[in-house]
Design a protein around this motif. Structure first.
Motif, short mmCIF file in Angstrom:
data_model
loop_
_atom_site.label_atom_id
_atom_site.label_comp_id
_atom_site.label_asym_id
_atom_site.label_seq_id
_atom_site.Cartn_x
_atom_site.Cartn_y
_atom_site.Cartn_z
N GLU A 70 0.83 -1.16 0.08
CA GLU A 70 -0.01 0.12 -0.01
C GLU A 70 1.09 1.13 -0.02
OE1 GLU A 70 -2.62 -0.36 3.32
OE2 GLU A 70 -4.01 -1.28 2.08
N GLY A 117 0.44 -1.16 -8.54
CA GLY A 117 -0.57 -0.77 -7.50
C GLY A 117 -0.30 0.42 -6.25
N LEU A 147 1.10 5.91 -6.99
CA LEU A 147 0.41 6.80 -6.13
C LEU A 147 1.36 7.47 -5.04
CD1 LEU A 147 -2.69 7.39 -5.50
CD2 LEU A 147 -2.31 5.42 -3.85
N ARG A 188 -7.81 -10.37 -17.75
CA ARG A 188 -7.81 -10.71 -16.46
C ARG A 188 -8.55 -11.98 -16.26
NH1 ARG A 188 -7.73 -5.43 -14.23
NH2 ARG A 188 -5.58 -4.86 -14.49
N LEU A 220 -3.86 -15.68 -8.28
CA LEU A 220 -5.05 -16.25 -7.73
C LEU A 220 -4.61 -17.49 -6.53
CD1 LEU A 220 -7.55 -16.59 -10.60
CD2 LEU A 220 -7.04 -14.79 -8.94
N PHE A 230 -7.68 8.21 -16.33
CA PHE A 230 -6.39 9.11 -15.95
C PHE A 230 -5.37 8.98 -16.93
CE2 PHE A 230 -2.47 9.20 -13.69
CZ PHE A 230 -2.61 10.55 -12.89
N SER A 237 -10.25 -12.20 -6.01
CA SER A 237 -9.21 -11.69 -6.69
C SER A 237 -9.28 -10.11 -6.01
CB SER A 237 -8.94 -11.82 -8.25
OG SER A 237 -10.00 -10.79 -8.71
N GLU A 238 -7.97 -9.78 -6.57
CA GLU A 238 -7.79 -8.18 -6.35
C GLU A 238 -8.94 -7.26 -6.99
OE1 GLU A 238 -3.81 -7.04 -7.16
OE2 GLU A 238 -4.35 -5.10 -6.70
N PHE A 239 -9.68 -7.92 -7.84
CA PHE A 239 -10.67 -7.33 -9.01
C PHE A 239 -12.18 -7.58 -8.41
CE2 PHE A 239 -6.63 -8.12 -10.82
CZ PHE A 239 -6.20 -6.76 -11.02
N GLY A 249 -10.67 -3.34 -15.84
CA GLY A 249 -9.73 -2.21 -16.72
C GLY A 249 -8.53 -1.92 -15.94
N ALA A 250 -7.95 -0.91 -15.99
CA ALA A 250 -6.80 -0.36 -15.56
C ALA A 250 -6.49 -0.65 -14.00
CB ALA A 250 -6.59 1.27 -15.90
N HIS A 251 -5.43 -1.28 -13.71
CA HIS A 251 -5.26 -1.64 -12.31
C HIS A 251 -5.43 -0.50 -11.21
CE1 HIS A 251 -3.15 -3.60 -9.00
NE2 HIS A 251 -2.99 -4.70 -9.76
N GLY A 252 -6.15 -0.80 -10.16
CA GLY A 252 -6.45 0.42 -9.38
C GLY A 252 -5.32 0.38 -8.33
N ALA A 253 -5.41 1.52 -7.56
CA ALA A 253 -4.24 2.06 -6.85
C ALA A 253 -4.49 1.51 -5.23
CB ALA A 253 -4.24 3.57 -6.69
N HIS A 254 -3.56 0.75 -4.62
CA HIS A 254 -3.63 0.39 -3.40
C HIS A 254 -3.49 1.86 -2.33
CE1 HIS A 254 -1.69 -3.53 -5.10
NE2 HIS A 254 -2.82 -3.18 -5.59
N LYS A 255 -4.52 2.51 -2.16
CA LYS A 255 -4.66 3.69 -1.20
C LYS A 255 -4.54 3.15 -0.01
CE LYS A 255 -6.73 8.14 -1.05
NZ LYS A 255 -5.47 8.70 -0.92
N TYR A 256 -3.74 3.97 0.87
CA TYR A 256 -3.46 3.78 2.37
C TYR A 256 -4.71 4.01 3.03
CZ TYR A 256 -1.80 3.37 6.97
OH TYR A 256 -1.51 2.73 8.49
#
Lengths: 300, 448
Positions: A60, A85, A89, A124, A224, B127, B409-411, B441-448
């Motif tokens: 994170e 990921g 950010l 995916r 996975l 973005f 999954s992460e999605f 779609g685009a990989h999301g951000a792992h926001k804290y």
């Protein structure tokens, strides 16, 4: 409370009176931190964002990373979407224009290595695939040398006053490294053609380098969780085509590989994967010494 | 190769010539079988050798892999696009149309939402870097009512001097912790009651934000915003200046490899002009009232996360809490539309607070369980001369929530949530929710 106050004073003092003009390096993963340290010696201050027991895919953008990226002169990342990921950010929030992608202060190791394992189908449904290819390039020791040269060039570019220093360190490192690669390849000769199973498809480069034979992966699709149905299918494959060992990185849970190792009568081998992953992998040289020793033990 | 191939053929030919198939001798049959075996075994070996040669040739012929040349098509400049799909099923024991927070003026998007099946907000995000200096982000929300709303649309100045990170356009305010996160990233399906009561769900600004991270190893982030102040607790007013100002400070860090935390303080100052709502007066009538005055919200937030060695694959835990305090000063107009014939404007002051605390525990890979406690304190509300018509309540709304979610999954994520909500005196709403969240779609951000 008082110690906190003292800490703040020190921090404030350190900020107002910057000490020696050391290059501050922010490495995303331990192998690049270790390499930057090898090449930069005491002219660099290296901060490594993750440790060997963390999954580099799942990190994170936590406060400490943003703070460290803020003060960095050089960000050394793997690239190829390994850090997709969190690194964008972190860089976006750090407010440090020097280390934005495209600037000299941003270096991607995977950009100088021909990537293997480019997915045939970008979907995916195939799991958490990396479109540019497998980013785990550090499992082949020869890639470290490929990264060392442009990384030293980058250090030189950012800190030209110490150009001779970095070039001398690079030459010394490359001499030691090529000798070590020859030694590792000799040691690993018995591993040629040894059939293995991998937990995550993270060892493409290692398999290619040492001529191992990858029979199957425990993860049904990259990223996975291994399912019981998939493990049963792998077990069936192994009954027809037995493997010597199942490989997993130190940061991965040992449950799936222990399960299959017991049933398929093979060894479960934990590999350091990066610097710090095992007690033996204290530095870059130790990483491959230990990796090969563990593989030889697993194959015997 | 040619010789290798010819050898077994020649042998086979010689053998078959030497032993013509004349007699049905069992011995001959045996020999023939042996020859066939020999032939097929050689053929297999030759095929294997040929395959190896082909592979080697292919390898030698293949050009050394080069970094892929960027595609020349105009679509190569398309921004990173991602879509979040959501939907839910809600079983609410009380009619959500009658939802209210006792003692609190309603505003924004509050309440548990509709009963039964419904689509959540579908989010479309784009973005990309604009040029060498700016990046742009658009997050549009397609609502189940078939309308489109712009959740966020902002530019980022990436090369600003002095370590400043300016953002301009519409954005979720840096106020508190949860406010900046999109709803699909929350650990529960709905916003804490404090967010609903004090910010109308989530606070967005149209304006300018500047953040600055101190260049020291300890994370210290300071931020300020100026915006139009259209969002609750303010409202749209016709004025040239900024309608809302926000300041916030965050700090945080790691404690060893396994723990990390963040704490912050935020302050929002805005104004409302004829912010109207209806409430039940002393006589039991639904009276239209309107507030005009200043609204100041202070928030303290804290989050602590734990994962063994920082590896959240198997287990992890996070604890978070936020405390809100709002002071409103101004005038309240009672019976503003004159239906009751009692229209009167008098001074109004309220000091109210609320908080929530929640913990989410990942007890095995892919599975998490969480609990949340919400509480609001109606505090002191002074209606001035209007106290003759309107009474303040001393009831404190509260809510207990538990949830269980599964993240294959992460999605993708599926969630079951139960809440017991007591937001009005003598009313208990038992709320069951089932929710899905899919990211494409685009990989999301792992926001804290």
């Amino acid at each position: 409370m008082r110690s906190h106050f003292a800490g703040w004073c020190v921090a404030l003092a350190a900020w107002s009176f910057p000490a020696a003009a050391d290059l501050s390096v922010f490495a995303t993963v331990p192998e690049w931190g270790a390499l930057a340290q090898e090449l930069g010696g005491d002219k660099v201050k290296v901060y490594t964002a993750t440790n060997a027991l963390q999954d580099p895919h799942h990190v994170e953008a936590r406060p400490s990373l943003i703070a460290r990226a803020r003060g960095a002169d050089l960000v050394v990342a793997t690239g190829a979407e390994l850090e997709i990921g969190w690194l964008p950010l972190v860089l976006q929030q750090a407010g440090n224009p020097k280390v934005q992608p495209g600037r000299p202060g941003y270096f991607e190791a995977a950009s100088v290595v021909a990537l293997l394992g480019k997915p045939a189908r970008l979907d995916r449904a195939e799991g958490d695939v990396h479109p540019q290819g497998d980013p785990h390039i550090q499992t082949d020791a020869r890639n470290i040398a490929k990264v060392a040269v442009p990384l030293a060039a980058r250090l030189t570019e950012l800190d030209s006053a110490n150009a001779a220093f970095y070039q001398a360190r690079l030459k010394a490192f490359m001499d030691r490294w090529s000798a070590a690669v020859v030694r590792w390849e000799q040691q690993a000769a018995p591993l040629k053609g040894v059939p293995v199973v991998v937990q995550h498809k993270a060892f493409t480069y290692l398999v290619e380098w040492l001529g191992l034979k990858e029979i199957a992966a425990l993860e049904p699709k990259p990223g996975l969780e291994p399912t019981t149905a998939h493990l049963a299918a792998v077990l069936e494959t192994l009954q027809k085509t037995p493997a010597k060992m199942v490989l997993r990185a130190a940061y991965q849970s040992d449950r799936a590989s222990q399960w299959i190792a017991e049933r398929a009568k093979m060894k479960a081998v934990e590999l350091p994967f990066t610097v710090g992953g095992t007690d033996g992998a204290k530095d870059l040289f130790g990483l491959y010494d230990d990796t090969i020793q563990r593989l030889l033990k697993g194959a015997s | 190769m040619f010789r290798l191939f010819m050898l077994p053929c020649a042998c086979a030919l010689a053998l078959s010539l030497a032993l013509p198939a004349r007699a049905a001798d069992p011995e001959l049959d045996e020999i023939r079988a042996q020859i066939r075996e020999l032939k097929s075994s050689y053929e297999n070996r030759i095929q294997a050798l040929e395959q190896r040669l082909k592979d080697a040739e292919a390898k030698a012929a293949a050009p050394a892999p080069m970094p892929a040349a960027p595609s020349s098509s105009i679509s190569a400049f398309n921004p990173a696009v991602s879509v979040v799909l959501q939907g839910r099923y809600a079983n609410l024991s009380r009619d959500p149309a009658k939802f209210a927070l006792a003692g609190f003026a309603p505003g924004g998007e509050i309440g548990p939402g509709r009963r039964g099946f419904s689509l959540g907000e579908s989010e479309l995000a784009m973005f990309a870097n604009v040029d060498d200096k700016f990046a742009g982000n658009l997050i549009a929300s397609l609502t189940p009512e078939n309308t489109v709303s712009v959740e966020e649309a902002y530019g980022l100045w990436l090369t600003a001097p002095y370590g400043l990170a300016p953002k301009f356009g519409r954005f979720f305010s840096g106020l508190g912790y949860l406010n900046e996160q999109h709803q699909h990233n929350w650990d529960f399906i709905d916003a804490p009651l404090a967010y609903q009561a004090f910010l109308g769900g989530q606070y967005a600004n149209d304006g300018l934000q500047v953040k600055w991270v101190a260049p020291i190893d300890q994370y210290v982030e300071l931020g300020a915003e100026a915006g139009n102040g259209d969002g609750f607790p303010g409202n749209a007013r016709s004025r040239n200046g900024a309608g809302a100002a926000t300041v916030f400070a965050h700090t945080g860090g790691d404690i060893g490899a396994s723990h990390n935390w963040r704490a912050g303080l935020s302050y929002l100052r805005t104004r409302a002009q004829d912010r109207d709502y209806s409430l039940a007066d002393r006589a039991g009538n639904d009276a239209a009232v309107a507030f005009t005055g200043s609204s100041r919200v202070a928030v303290a937030d804290f989050i602590w996360k734990w994962a063994p060695n920082g590896n959240a694959h198997d287990t992890s835990f996070k604890l978070q809490g936020e405390y809100f305090r709002r002071v409103e000063d101004g005038d309240l107009t009672y019976d503003r539309d004159g239906t009751l014939g009692l229209t009167r404007t008098a001074s109004f002051t309220s000091r109210q607070s609320g908080w929530y605390a929640q913990g989410v525990y990942q007890f095995m890979p892919l599975w998490r369980a969480g609990v949340r406690y919400d509480r609001l304190d109606s505090g002191s509300v002074d209606y001035g001369a209007n106290a003759a018509f309107v009474a303040a309540t001393d009831f404190s709304p509260k809510r207990y929530t538990v949830m269980l979610d599964y993240t294959p999954s992460e999605f993708s994520r599926f969630r079951l949530q139960f809440a017991q909500s007591r937001t009005l005196a003598d009313v208990t709403d038992n709320q069951w929710f089932v929710q899905y969240i899919l990211s494409l779609g685009a990989h999301g951000a792992h926001k804290y």
